[in-house]
Scaffold this motif. Structure first.
Motif, PDB file in Angstrom:
ATOM      1  N   SER A 167     -71.793  43.781  27.493  1.00  0.00           N
ATOM      2  CA  SER A 167     -71.355  42.808  28.509  1.00  0.00           C
ATOM      3  C   SER A 167     -70.818  41.551  27.837  1.00  0.00           C
ATOM      4  O   SER A 167     -70.227  40.684  28.473  1.00  0.00           O
ATOM      5  N   LYS A 168     -71.027  41.439  26.527  1.00  0.00           N
ATOM      6  CA  LYS A 168     -70.574  40.245  25.803  1.00  0.00           C
ATOM      7  C   LYS A 168     -69.065  40.292  25.565  1.00  0.00           C
ATOM      8  O   LYS A 168     -68.511  41.360  25.289  1.00  0.00           O
ATOM      9  N   PRO A 169     -68.395  39.130  25.643  1.00  0.00           N
ATOM     10  CA  PRO A 169     -66.963  39.099  25.329  1.00  0.00           C
ATOM     11  C   PRO A 169     -66.740  39.505  23.868  1.00  0.00           C
ATOM     12  O   PRO A 169     -67.570  39.221  23.003  1.00  0.00           O
ATOM     13  N   VAL A 170     -65.608  40.163  23.625  1.00  0.00           N
ATOM     14  CA  VAL A 170     -65.298  40.662  22.271  1.00  0.00           C
ATOM     15  C   VAL A 170     -63.926  40.177  21.808  1.00  0.00           C
ATOM     16  O   VAL A 170     -62.975  40.155  22.585  1.00  0.00           O
ATOM     17  N   ILE A 171     -63.869  39.789  20.547  1.00  0.00           N
ATOM     18  CA  ILE A 171     -62.582  39.555  19.876  1.00  0.00           C
ATOM     19  C   ILE A 171     -62.490  40.561  18.739  1.00  0.00           C
ATOM     20  O   ILE A 171     -63.387  40.620  17.888  1.00  0.00           O
ATOM     21  N   TYR A 172     -61.449  41.364  18.742  1.00  0.00           N
ATOM     22  CA  TYR A 172     -61.213  42.280  17.634  1.00  0.00           C
ATOM     23  C   TYR A 172     -60.443  41.528  16.550  1.00  0.00           C
ATOM     24  O   TYR A 172     -59.318  41.070  16.781  1.00  0.00           O
ATOM     25  N   ALA A 173     -61.053  41.376  15.379  1.00  0.00           N
ATOM     26  CA  ALA A 173     -60.389  40.741  14.239  1.00  0.00           C
ATOM     27  C   ALA A 173     -59.823  41.853  13.359  1.00  0.00           C
ATOM     28  O   ALA A 173     -60.578  42.551  12.671  1.00  0.00           O
ATOM     29  N   ALA A 174     -58.514  42.045  13.445  1.00  0.00           N
ATOM     30  CA  ALA A 174     -57.851  43.110  12.671  1.00  0.00           C
ATOM     31  C   ALA A 174     -57.619  42.586  11.256  1.00  0.00           C
ATOM     32  O   ALA A 174     -56.749  41.748  11.025  1.00  0.00           O
ATOM     33  N   ASN A 175     -58.421  43.077  10.321  1.00  0.00           N
ATOM     34  CA  ASN A 175     -58.376  42.586   8.937  1.00  0.00           C
ATOM     35  C   ASN A 175     -57.300  43.335   8.153  1.00  0.00           C
ATOM     36  O   ASN A 175     -57.416  44.533   7.896  1.00  0.00           O
ATOM     37  N   MET A 176     -56.243  42.600   7.803  1.00  0.00           N
ATOM     38  CA  MET A 176     -55.084  43.204   7.130  1.00  0.00           C
ATOM     39  C   MET A 176     -54.919  42.644   5.725  1.00  0.00           C
ATOM     40  O   MET A 176     -55.622  41.714   5.335  1.00  0.00           O
ATOM     41  N   SER A 177     -53.971  43.178   5.007  1.00  0.00           N
ATOM     42  CA  SER A 177     -53.710  42.717   3.639  1.00  0.00           C
ATOM     43  C   SER A 177     -52.752  41.528   3.659  1.00  0.00           C
ATOM     44  O   SER A 177     -52.077  41.256   4.659  1.00  0.00           O
ATOM     45  N   GLU A 178     -52.674  40.862   2.517  1.00  0.00           N
ATOM     46  CA  GLU A 178     -51.758  39.732   2.374  1.00  0.00           C
ATOM     47  C   GLU A 178     -50.310  40.213   2.535  1.00  0.00           C
ATOM     48  O   GLU A 178     -49.473  39.518   3.123  1.00  0.00           O
ATOM     49  N   ASP A 179     -50.020  41.410   2.048  1.00  0.00           N
ATOM     50  CA  ASP A 179     -48.664  41.980   2.170  1.00  0.00           C
ATOM     51  C   ASP A 179     -48.281  42.169   3.630  1.00  0.00           C
ATOM     52  O   ASP A 179     -47.121  41.977   4.005  1.00  0.00           O
ATOM     53  N   ASP A 180     -49.257  42.582   4.443  1.00  0.00           N
ATOM     54  CA  ASP A 180     -48.972  42.780   5.869  1.00  0.00           C
ATOM     55  C   ASP A 180     -48.498  41.484   6.521  1.00  0.00           C
ATOM     56  O   ASP A 180     -47.592  41.480   7.357  1.00  0.00           O
ATOM     57  N   PHE A 181     -49.137  40.358   6.141  1.00  0.00           N
ATOM     58  CA  PHE A 181     -48.726  39.067   6.699  1.00  0.00           C
ATOM     59  C   PHE A 181     -47.350  38.658   6.171  1.00  0.00           C
ATOM     60  O   PHE A 181     -46.557  38.081   6.893  1.00  0.00           O
ATOM     61  N   SER A 182     -47.088  38.992   4.907  1.00  0.00           N
ATOM     62  CA  SER A 182     -45.771  38.671   4.327  1.00  0.00           C
ATOM     63  C   SER A 182     -44.670  39.494   4.989  1.00  0.00           C
ATOM     64  O   SER A 182     -43.571  38.999   5.247  1.00  0.00           O
ATOM     65  N   ASN A 183     -44.978  40.775   5.272  1.00  0.00           N
ATOM     66  CA  ASN A 183     -43.965  41.693   5.822  1.00  0.00           C
ATOM     67  C   ASN A 183     -43.853  41.603   7.349  1.00  0.00           C
ATOM     68  O   ASN A 183     -42.923  42.168   7.931  1.00  0.00           O
ATOM     69  N   GLY A 184     -44.815  40.928   7.992  1.00  0.00           N
ATOM     70  CA  GLY A 184     -44.837  40.880   9.465  1.00  0.00           C
ATOM     71  C   GLY A 184     -45.937  41.773   9.979  1.00  0.00           C
ATOM     72  O   GLY A 184     -45.965  42.976   9.670  1.00  0.00           O
ATOM     73  N   ILE A 185     -46.867  41.196  10.760  1.00  0.00           N
ATOM     74  CA  ILE A 185     -48.081  41.938  11.162  1.00  0.00           C
ATOM     75  C   ILE A 185     -47.779  43.183  11.985  1.00  0.00           C
ATOM     76  O   ILE A 185     -48.531  44.150  11.949  1.00  0.00           O
ATOM     77  N   ASP A 186     -46.648  43.180  12.707  1.00  0.00           N
ATOM     78  CA  ASP A 186     -46.332  44.356  13.533  1.00  0.00           C
ATOM     79  C   ASP A 186     -45.958  45.566  12.696  1.00  0.00           C
ATOM     80  O   ASP A 186     -45.879  46.687  13.215  1.00  0.00           O
ATOM     81  N   SER A 187     -45.733  45.349  11.396  1.00  0.00           N
ATOM     82  CA  SER A 187     -45.437  46.489  10.518  1.00  0.00           C
ATOM     83  C   SER A 187     -46.706  47.302  10.234  1.00  0.00           C
ATOM     84  O   SER A 187     -46.631  48.428   9.743  1.00  0.00           O
ATOM     85  N   ASN A 188     -47.879  46.730  10.550  1.00  0.00           N
ATOM     86  CA  ASN A 188     -49.149  47.416  10.296  1.00  0.00           C
ATOM     87  C   ASN A 188     -49.519  48.279  11.507  1.00  0.00           C
ATOM     88  O   ASN A 188     -49.821  47.764  12.589  1.00  0.00           O
ATOM     89  N   GLU A 189     -49.513  49.579  11.296  1.00  0.00           N
ATOM     90  CA  GLU A 189     -49.796  50.526  12.388  1.00  0.00           C
ATOM     91  C   GLU A 189     -51.210  50.327  12.946  1.00  0.00           C
ATOM     92  O   GLU A 189     -51.437  50.432  14.155  1.00  0.00           O
ATOM     93  N   GLY A 190     -52.164  50.037  12.054  1.00  0.00           N
ATOM     94  CA  GLY A 190     -53.550  49.836  12.478  1.00  0.00           C
ATOM     95  C   GLY A 190     -53.683  48.651  13.419  1.00  0.00           C
ATOM     96  O   GLY A 190     -54.404  48.724  14.421  1.00  0.00           O
ATOM     97  N   PHE A 191     -52.964  47.559  13.109  1.00  0.00           N
ATOM     98  CA  PHE A 191     -53.012  46.377  13.980  1.00  0.00           C
ATOM     99  C   PHE A 191     -52.449  46.703  15.357  1.00  0.00           C
ATOM    100  O   PHE A 191     -52.998  46.284  16.380  1.00  0.00           O
ATOM    101  N   ARG A 192     -51.354  47.453  15.390  1.00  0.00           N
ATOM    102  CA  ARG A 192     -50.760  47.828  16.686  1.00  0.00           C
ATOM    103  C   ARG A 192     -51.756  48.631  17.512  1.00  0.00           C
ATOM    104  O   ARG A 192     -51.863  48.456  18.728  1.00  0.00           O
ATOM    105  N   GLU A 193     -52.516  49.480  16.847  1.00  0.00           N
ATOM    106  CA  GLU A 193     -53.532  50.302  17.520  1.00  0.00           C
ATOM    107  C   GLU A 193     -54.665  49.429  18.079  1.00  0.00           C
ATOM    108  O   GLU A 193     -55.112  49.601  19.214  1.00  0.00           O
TER     109      GLU A 193
END
Length: 364
Positions: free
Chosen positions: A196-222
């Motif tokens: 019942s508690k509110p949830v925030i999903y923190a999608a932990n990605m690599s530094e390259d993912d942030f450099s290349n654009g987070i939407d390039s990470n399939e896991g984050f999109r999921e």
């Protein structure tokens, strides 16, 4: 506010916790590195408070704070005591919201307990353990209420509601997905279910993912898709970046984040997401003695806000002298704001707004 950081072992929970709290929790590449929950208290960044501090030069500066609890990695069977499951689950019950760290980065040097990177599977593993634990708790509650029903038929309504919650849990849905009226919300709050508690999903990605654009990470999109379906929060984050910037001064940090295409640190974004998810706002008090931020629920009326400072303020509430932060700064001082008629006198029905600068008048 108390936030529990959860996830499978080796997804970056403790690294993230260390970075955002600078508390030096142990972080290592094997399951159950975190046994006892690590606790760190973090000041909530608020530039408005900094400006007020320059204006008043106070003896004391007190920002709002958040307590982060780094809870050990959960595994399959945690609800039945696998790993150190039951103990970890009880730690989560004490939190206001859950930050669920999900691994979305590839790194052969860091072992994944399931042997591969699959955010949807990992989320389902954790959520299932929380649901199974809640089911056990709900079944105990319904048994107890059925005994009370023998003496008082009014408890039938409670039982009907509990059964709706159980039905949702058995379908793999969290308790927060069950529609509730005001009375049912109180019943649910009384049980303190994990789902019942509110949830925030923190999608932990690599530094390259942030450099290349987070939407390039399939896991984050999921993860984003799952969060949208659950009406949960989602936050792209890189624990590695947070770890790198923790030792930097403000200028270095701003330059580093700008190079990464980020305006704010992960901590700042996480806090904003938590405030939004929990429906929280801040009002401010300012004077020579102290400049301070106070966290309240959006919709709180003036007397209850005064009670956050001291119960006597609420009990003897007379009025609140209120000015919007922007108006105060534009005027340059409280005296100038009063001369322009911008300081309002508000009564017991006034609903506080984010950024209100307030002086409460009371008599006990």
């Amino acid at each position: 506010m108390k936030l529990g950081i959860v996830g499978l072992p080796n997804v970056g929970k403790s690294t993230l916790f260390n970075a955002i709290t600078n508390a030096g929790a142990q972080s290592a590449n094997y399951p159950f590195c975190t046994i006892e929950p690590n606790v760190g208290v973090v000041a909530v960044p608020d530039k408005r408070l900094d400006v007020l501090a320059e204006m008043y030069n106070p003896d004391k500066y007190t920002p709002a704070s958040i307590e982060f609890v780094d809870i050990a990695g959960l595994v399959k069977g945690a609800s039945k005591g696998e790993g150190l499951g039951n103990k970890f689950l009880s730690n989560i019950r004490e939190c206001d919201a859950i930050v669920h760290v999900v691994r979305c980065f590839e790194n052969d040097d860091i072992i994944h307990v399931e042997g591969s990177i699959d955010p949807a599977r990992d989320i389902e593993t954790i959520n299932l353990e929380l649901i199974l634990s809640d089911l056990e708790m709900m079944e105990r509650r319904i048994d107890k209420t059925k005994k009370m029903l023998k003496g008082n038929k009014k408890f039938q309504r409670d039982i009907d509601f509990y059964q709706r919650v159980i039905d949702a849990l058995e379908q793999g849905k969290p308790a927060r997905s069950v529609e509730c009226d005001e009375e049912e919300k109180l019943l649910l709050a009384d049980i303190a279910l994990l789902t019942s508690k509110p949830v925030i999903y923190a999608a932990n990605m690599s530094e390259d993912d942030f450099s290349n654009g987070i939407d390039s990470n399939e896991g984050f999109r999921e993860v984003r898709k799952i969060a949208a379906a659950e009406h949960a929060g989602v936050l792209p984050i890189c624990a590695q970046i947070e770890e790198e910037i923790v030792e930097m001064d403000n200028e270095e940090k701003a330059m580093f984040l700008s190079d990464m295409g980020l305006e704010e640190s992960g901590l700042d974004r996480l806090i904003k997401e938590c405030y939004a998810l929990l429906g929280l706002i801040s009002f401010l008090t300012a004077g020579k003695q102290e400049v301070r931020a106070w966290t309240i629920q959006n919709g709180t009326k003036a007397p209850q806000a005064a009670g956050k400072i001291h119960s006597d303020f609420e009990r003897g509430f007379i009025r609140a002298e209120v000015i919007a932060y922007d108006d105060l700064i534009a005027c340059g001082s409280m005296t100038a704001a009063k001369e322009k008629g911008l300081v309002r006198s508000e009564g017991k029905e006034y609903v506080m707004k984010d950024g209100d600068v307030v002086l409460f008048r009371f008599n006990v």
